[in-house]
Each structure stands twice: as C-alpha cells, then as structure tokens.
Design a protein around this motif. Structure first.
Motif, short mmCIF file in Angstrom:
data_model
loop_
_atom_site.label_atom_id
_atom_site.label_comp_id
_atom_site.label_asym_id
_atom_site.label_seq_id
_atom_site.Cartn_x
_atom_site.Cartn_y
_atom_site.Cartn_z
N ALA A 19 -26.21 -11.78 13.65
CA ALA A 19 -26.20 -11.55 14.91
C ALA A 19 -25.64 -10.05 15.44
O ALA A 19 -24.88 -9.06 14.76
CB ALA A 19 -25.10 -12.34 15.37
N ARG A 20 -24.78 -9.99 16.08
CA ARG A 20 -25.05 -8.32 17.09
C ARG A 20 -24.56 -8.43 18.47
O ARG A 20 -25.57 -9.06 19.19
CB ARG A 20 -26.33 -6.80 16.89
N PHE A 21 -22.97 -7.55 18.69
CA PHE A 21 -23.27 -7.75 20.25
C PHE A 21 -22.12 -6.80 20.11
O PHE A 21 -20.50 -6.79 19.86
CB PHE A 21 -21.74 -9.46 19.77
N GLU A 22 -22.41 -6.19 21.73
CA GLU A 22 -21.53 -4.93 21.98
C GLU A 22 -21.56 -4.65 22.98
O GLU A 22 -23.57 -5.15 23.35
CB GLU A 22 -21.35 -3.86 20.75
N PRO A 23 -21.42 -3.64 23.84
CA PRO A 23 -21.81 -3.17 24.77
C PRO A 23 -22.72 -2.16 24.69
O PRO A 23 -22.80 -1.22 23.70
CB PRO A 23 -20.48 -2.54 26.02
N ALA A 24 -24.06 -2.28 26.15
CA ALA A 24 -24.45 -1.30 25.66
C ALA A 24 -24.53 -0.48 25.87
O ALA A 24 -23.52 0.32 26.13
CB ALA A 24 -25.57 -1.73 27.20
N GLY A 25 -25.17 0.78 25.07
CA GLY A 25 -25.07 2.41 24.37
C GLY A 25 -23.48 2.46 24.18
O GLY A 25 -23.58 3.25 23.73
#
Length: 883
Positions: free
Chosen positions: A505-511
């Motif tokens: 899983a990857r979960f982070e704000p765009a950019g």
C-alpha cells in the motif's frame, strides 16, 4: 375422271347444313351413276342457290349439262367450264402480307398440311416405354398381389387408352384373378369406340387398357390403408397362388415400336409363412429379458423350423445380447416350437429404453428354387429400470487464511427407481473447521458431516452447502462421498490451495507536499498492489483522519471504500480529498482489510498553515495577423485570464483600433457587452465576472472576445491596443502590430511571420472499469479520462454518459471533489460544462455505480465542444454475476 371426282368431293365437303348435306348426298349418287355409265346423254348436276342461304338448291332442282365435249371437240366426260380459267396466282412466300398464314398452310410445297395430319393421327403409345410396379414382391401363399402398369410417352406423361397384355410365364405358379377396367360410361364408349378391350382370356393371359382417369382400388376392407391409388394412364392386374413358388408376370405394350422398352417383368415370391413379433418388455437392471418371435407355415400349424430371425439393438448402451455376440446383431434360428429366441441384459448405462429391430428371413432351400428372402420387418421395445446416484461438488480453487470458503454439493437420482438408504458424507480436512452447514446434518464431527437421506426418490436430489475456514497455508482436498442401495457409490473431490493474502500500500498527499494552507483541499493518493498468488475480492479501505482534516465531500473523519476484485500483480489506484480546517499537524491513516484480517496499514502527516490573503490578478492578450491586405477582413481575438486566487468583477476592457481599421462585427455572446466609440477607433467590452481556477485545475479561467475588423487603407505599421481593469484593483494591457499591404503595390520584404496555428487532433476519451467481473449490489467504479489532443485551447466542453437499465448511479468525482450532475428525461447524465481546456490538458473523473441485476453492464460516455461539435464516444462493458 379423277379430276371430276376431286371436284365433286370438294363440293360435298363444303356442305354446311343438314339440308345441304342431304342434297349433296343425292346429287353425289346421281352423278356417280351417270359417270359410271358413259351411255348417259345428259348429265344433271346440283343447281346453285341464288339467294345465298345455302350452296345448292334442294332436289330435284338441277342443272342440265350439254353433251360433254372436250377441249379438242371430241366427246368427253365433263362439260366445258362456265367461266374462263383464272390466271395462276403467285407462289406463297413466308413473311407475306397474309398475316393469317393461310396461304402457306395450303401450299403443298411447304408440307404443313401433311405434318398436321401426321401429328393428329400419330399415337404416343407407339414410342412409349412400359412402367411396372412393383418389380419384386414377397407375398404369403393365398394372398392377392396387385401389379400396376402404364406407358410413359415421349413427353414424359402417362398415355391413356393404350392396350396392354399381361402374360404369366409357363414355369410360374399362381393364376390371374382380375384385370383392371376403368368402367367407361356409355357416352365414353360411343366417343371412343376403338378403345382396346379389357378381358381375361385365360388364367395366364389377359388384355388391359390404360385408364383415362385417376381412380382408387379398394380391397373391400373397412380400413383405408390398404387401398391403392391409380393414376390416369395406369392399369392393374391381381394375381394369387395357393402354393409356394415364383410367379413371373410380363406386361407388354403391343403397339409400342421400341422393342427394348415395351415390356417389363415382375417377380412374385409366394411363401407359406406367418409370424408374430414380441411385445415390448420391461425389467429391472440385472434381470434378463427374453424376446420370442413365432414363425409358422401351413396355416399356422407347422413351425417354420430353421428359418432365421435377425434381432438388431438400436442403442447398445441400453441393452446387450447374452451370451455376447460382439456387436448389436443376433441371428436366431426358429426351433421346433416355431420360436426364435433372443436374450438381453442391461447395457453400460444400466437403464433406459431402446428399440429392437426384427427381420424374418426365409433361407434358400434345396427343395425349391426360391432364394433367401426377407419376409417381414418389425420392432419391439426393451426397457431396463434402475436407480442411480449422480454426485456433483464445487468449491474455490484458491483461498486465503481466515477467508470463508464455500463448498456446494448436489446428490441426485437420475434413475427411474428409488434409491434406498441414500447417504451423503463430507470429509473435513485437517487444519480447517466448518463455519456453517445447510441443511443441518444428522451427524457432524470435526472430521466429517453426514446427511442421511433415507429414500432418494427418482428424479429428486439433495443440495448441501458448507462454509469452511482454513488455519494454515497448504492445499486441502475436500471429499464428498455418496452411498445407496443396491450397491451404489459415487465420490467427488475438490482441491483448494490456501495462500496468504498480501498487498503493498502507498498512502500520501499528491506531489509529496508536507504542508498546506487552512481552507485548502489536499488530494491523498492511494495505491494497492496485490502481491499474493490469488485474486483478492471485497477488500476494505478504512481511512481515518484527525479532527482538523476531514474528508472533503462528506465532512467525516472516518471513510470506507471497497475494492471488488484485484488480481495477482494488479495495482488499484484511488484518490481521496481531505480539507485542512485547522492550523497545526494533522495525520491520516489507511488500513487494508479482507474480512476482519488486516493486510496493510499506512499513515501520513501534513502541516496546516495559516491562510494567507488571496491575491487577485488579471491577464489580457490580443491576437491579430501580422500582415494583411488593404481592404481585407480579419478577426482579432482578445483573451482575458484570471491567474489569481479571487473572483474578478466589474471587468472593463478598452480597445484602441488603428485608424486604418474599422470594426464591423462582434461575436454573438458578447454583442450586448460591446460598445463602439463615437470616433470608431475605440471600443469598450464589459466582460462578465471571471472566477479563479479551482483546486486541481491545470489552466486559468478565461473569457474571449472576437471582433471582425476591415482594413480601409494600406499602412506600413499599424497597432491594436487593449487594456483591462477590474474592481479588485488589478489591471493589465497588451498590444500587437500589423502591416496592411496594398493590392497594387508589391509588399515590402516583411519579417517572416510565424506559421499559422492549425487545428489537429480531437477529444480522446478513455473509459475503464476498475475490476471485471463484479457482482450484484456491490459498488463498482469507472475511470474516465478526457484529453484535448488539439494543439490549441478549446471551449465549452460538454460531457454526457448513459448507463444500462438495472444500474443505480451513486455519483462522480474529479480529483477527489464531487462533480455536480443532472439527469435528462432520457436517462442521460450530464456533467457541468467546462469553459475551457488547454491543448494536451487531461481531465480525470471517477464514476461510482451499483448494479442491481445480473447482466452485461454498459456505460457510454460522449464529449463535444465548440471546436469539435461532432461528438466523440466510448463504451465499456462489465459482466455482473449473481451474488
């Protein structure tokens, strides 16, 4: 003398009425008398009727003829003609003006009369071919056989009223019984007095005549199935024999001139035999069936010993002969009791019904000259009854630890007899446990489940469902066993490989941003990759965030999303928008679960910054050709942009024209907002309010003005200037130069202008279903991409889509924000119009639906704009399976 007779016959043939015919006859006799005796002094001939009512006057009116003198003055037989001989007419030619063809008809050189009379008197029977049916018959002694014959003419039709002769060879047995007669009426006999006679001259010779009408030969029985239909042009003969032997009957067309086709011979084999086929038989599987065919002769008193009966099994899977013959045929001899016996047992199928074909054969015997004959054919039916057990079992090929594994089995009785003491057993593999059992079983342990059905009726079945849970990673064998009486068994095995579900899983704000202002919306990107060897279904994405960071569309801090299907190695991407409502550190977390098992967990932090004042800004540009011709008409395009962060109001654009130009027209949308000055060289455009770009948009919001300008004179350098102001205190200006070249003067060498912009490409739509197939009543998502593949900006983009029936529409988002929509009367879902899309800019949408019925779900999307009014469409199909 011959000439006189010719004229007299011609005159008589022209008589029309009865009175004329009687007069002609009288005169004919008188004339013949006088002609025959040359001593007559005078010759009386018929007198012509001057009234025209008839040809001659009645007797005794006559014409006295002087003594006959020939042309040379000597006595003769005929008087001198009353009229001079007319000149000889010219010969008749084909194609003459005589359209009736009468001249050619009488011309003896043409031969038409001769041909007509030959055709009238020719008989089709002279060139006919004899036809006889049947040519070979096997008949019982004492029976009566009917033979039918006819003559086929050259035209392919049967000829009627033609004579036929029937003959029985000297070495034959039997006698003729009756010869067919169509029983003509008195009127027909008068009209056809020369019809051939129909008579039986002896027991072995008869004359017949082909019929002139169709009829039916009835044998006097109340049934109609033994009647014989006789066609026009056919006749018949019946023959019988009291003893065994052969009858050879020849039929001859005596008037046919084709010797090799005017006769045919039928052979009748008289056999002293009677037979009786067996009745249909039924038996339980395992018990034999005996078929007995009885064959006798001499009026059913003497067994036809050593005669043959051939049995053929149509379906060898149902029955077989015993002892085995190596095939599906058996030839049995008739024994001293007149019986031919065949024994059968059930075949591989064990049950069913099959037809048994039976042929009675009389073998050739040295005591007579009869060949081997197949006397008769029939059939019987044999049915074997038996119970049966049909077991089917199904289950998953792969599963995960802790995941419910559903197994179903069906035990049926396809036989036609009940199964006694029927029982179904399921063996539970070690390392698993049963979560549910339907229906409840009489016996259930940790190692097995037993359903005692008792009597399983014919055509009935038992259906069971068991849900297991696996505790360890390995391949399990789930076994189903079925038993019943008598001695019935069945078994099915379902193998399931248990693997451990795993995802990345990857979960982070765009950019990768780490901070954002209060009030702004931040897109969090989620990527889920299936790293296991099995397909994962119904994954839950649980999103939790701190109080100052709620989800943007619902305003909640706990949000759940689902992934219906994700295959091994597949990556599922989704975006969620969070809104920063407070300053400080905020956290958000993601949990990926299957059932209650946690597969992955991720978290991310973002800093909320104080909101800074939003700055207004405005931009303006003007486009006009660098070189024009004097007197030509060209367009100027003025473009307003809002690159700032606030809405612009009370926007005023001042336009200053070069004196060599005159404004002639404005685009329809801005006509009411454009005001030309009194001097004709200035104008004011009061533009509408201009919104700032939305979060996630890649381009500025714009308005455009199109002005048509006419060049009034040549000018080396002209200028167009524009300036703009807004109520928010921002302003901007722009200008462009051009040269107007006279049509009569060569233009100066100008600086090479840039190549004009050409419109290429179109809208590109990409529609993908996220996981196929899906199931009923589960959320399903589509990803829609809309890209402007033109090399310039386009305006007023319209997006529409339609769903098939049986699908519930939940909503659509773009970059995590909810997109407003409306439904049309025809079910079309319309998105808000996008004012402008720059070249190569791409818009992304996520569409969420729920199918309510099993089907092939269809989603159609279409797009069109000002620059591309022709619609571009795309279609995506998704299979919806039952739950």
């Amino acid at each position: 003398m011959k000439a006189q007779h010719g004229k007299l016959n011609s005159r008589i043939s022209r008589c029309r009425t009865a009175r004329d015919r009687s007069a002609c006859a009288g005169w004919f006799l008188a004339a013949c008398f006088c002609v025959c005796f040359s001593s007559c002094a005078k010759l009386s001939l018929p007198a012509i009727d001057p009234s025209g009512q008839s040809i001659f006057l009645p007797y005794p009116n006559s014409t006295q003829v002087r003594p006959i003198v020939s042309r040379d003055g000597q006595p003769g037989l005929l008087p001198a003609p009353a009229f001079t001989t007319p000149p000889t007419p010219p010969p008749c030619l084909d194609g003459s003006t005589d359209s009736s063809g009468f001249c050619n008809l009488l011309d003896h050189k043409k031969g038409h009369i001769k041909q007509k009379f030959e055709n009238l008197h020719s008989s089709p029977g002279k060139a006919g071919e004899i036809q006889l049916t049947p040519l070979r018959v096997v008949a019982p002694v004492g029976g009566e056989v009917v033979l039918m014959a006819g003559i086929c003419g050259p035209d392919g039709h049967l000829v009627n009223r033609e004579p036929l002769e029937w003959m029985l060879s000297p070495d034959s047995v039997g006698t003729f019984i009756e010869v067919g007669d169509d029983q003509t009426s008195v009127l027909t006999s008068l009209l056809h007095p020369r019809d051939p006679k129909v008579e039986k001259l002896d027991v072995d010779f008869a004359r017949g005549r082909t019929s002139h009408k169709a009829t039916k030969i009835t044998r006097g029985s109340p049934q109609c199935n033994d009647d014989i239909e006789l066609r026009e042009g056919q006749t018949w003969l019946s023959i019988s024999s009291p003893s065994e032997g052969i009858s050879r009957v020849t039929v001859l067309a005596p008037e046919s001139q084709i010797w090799d086709r005017r006769r045919q011979t039928a052979t009748v084999y008289w056999v002293d035999a009677q037979w009786q086929f067996p009745q249909p038989a039924t038996a339980r599987s395992g018990s034999p069936v005996q078929l007995v065919t009885r064959v006798t002769k001499a009026e059913n008193l003497v067994p036809a010993e050593d005669w043959l009966v051939k049995y053929t099994i149509v379906d060898p899977s149902v029955a077989a002969f015993t002892p085995a013959t190596g095939g599906n045929e058996l030839i049995a001899k008739v024994n001293s009791d007149g019986q031919a016996i065949a024994n059968l047992v059930a075949g591989p199928n064990g049950r069913g019904t099959t037809a048994i074909l039976i042929d009675v054969v009389r073998p050739a015997q040295p005591s007579d000259n009869l060949p081997e004959l197949r006397l008769g054919s029939g059939q019987s039916l044999v049915t074997f009854s038996a119970p049966g057990l049909a077991l089917q079992a199904f289950g998953p090929q792969q599963g995960a630890l802790g995941e419910p594994l559903t197994y179903v089995a069906s035990l049926g009785n396809p036989g036609d007899v009940d199964v006694e003491n029927a029982q179904l057993r399921m063996l539970i593999p070690e390392g698993t446990r049963a979560l549910s059992v339907v229906p409840n079983a009489q016996t259930q342990t940790n190692t097995g489940i037993i359903w005692d059905q008792g009597t399983l009726a014919s055509g009935r079945q038992l259906d069971v469902e068991v849900v297991l849970e696996a505790f360890r990673v390995e391949t399990f064998q789930v076994v189903f066993e079925a038993r019943g009486e008598p001695s019935l068994n069945a078994q099915k095995t379902v193998g399931t490989e248990i693997v451990e579900a795993s995802v990345e899983a990857r979960f982070e704000p765009a950019g990768g941003i780490a901070e954002a202002e209060v009030g702004s919306t931040v897109l969090y990107e989620i990527e889920i990759k299936n790293t296991s060897r099995q397909t994962l279904t119904d994954l839950r994405l649980l999103l939790e965030s701190s109080p100052g960071l709620p989800e943007a569309s619902q305003g909640q801090n706990t949000v759940e999303q689902r992934i219906a299907v994700i295959r091994p190695g597949e990556t599922h991407r989704v975006g969620v928008n969070f809104r920063i409502q407070q300053q400080g550190q905020h956290s958000a977390s993601l949990k990926v679960l299957t059932g209650e098992k946690l597969l992955a967990e991720k978290s991310s932090n973002i800093q909320g910054l104080p909101a800074r004042p939003k700055q207004p800004d405005i931009g303006i540009s003007i486009e006009f050709p660098q070189t024009i011709q004097a007197g030509s008409i060209n367009n100027a395009v003025i473009t307003l942009r809002n690159p700032g962060e606030v809405k612009l109001t009370d926007i005023k654009v001042n336009l200053t024209l070069d004196p060599s130009l005159r404004a002639t027209q404005v685009d329809r949308d801005n006509l009411s907002r454009f005001q030309l000055g009194a001097d004709g060289n200035t104008a004011v455009w009061q533009a509408r309010d201009l919104l700032p770009r939305l979060s996630g948009d890649s381009g500025d919001m714009i308005w455009q003005l199109f002005v048509t300008l006419q060049s009034r004179a040549a000018v080396q350098q002209g200028t167009l200037r524009v300036s703009v102001t807004a109520a928010e205190g921002v302003q901007a200006e722009a200008s462009t130069n051009f040269a107007a070249i006279s049509r009569t003067v060569d233009p100066p060498a100008p600086v090479t202008p840039p190549a004009p912009t050409e419109r290429t490409g179109a809208w590109r739509l990409i529609l993908n279903g996220l996981g196929n197939p899906t199931t009923v009543n589960k959320e399903y998502r589509y990803a829609l991409s809309v890209r402007n593949e033109q090399n310039q900006i386009d305006r007023n983009l319209h997006l529409e889509m339609r769903l098939s029936e049986g699908v519930r529409f939940l909503g659509v988002t773009s970059n995590g924000a909810t997109v407003q929509h409306r439904f049309g009367s025809d079910g079309t879902i319309t998105f808000p119009v996008v004012n402008s899309v720059r070249a190569n800019e791409q818009l992304e949408y996520t569409i969420v639906v729920v199918p309510t019925v099993p089907q092939t779900m269809l989603l159609r999307a279409r797009a069109y704009s000002d620059g591309r009014p022709e619609a571009v469409e795309t279609l995506e199909q998704t299979t919806v399976n039952p739950q």
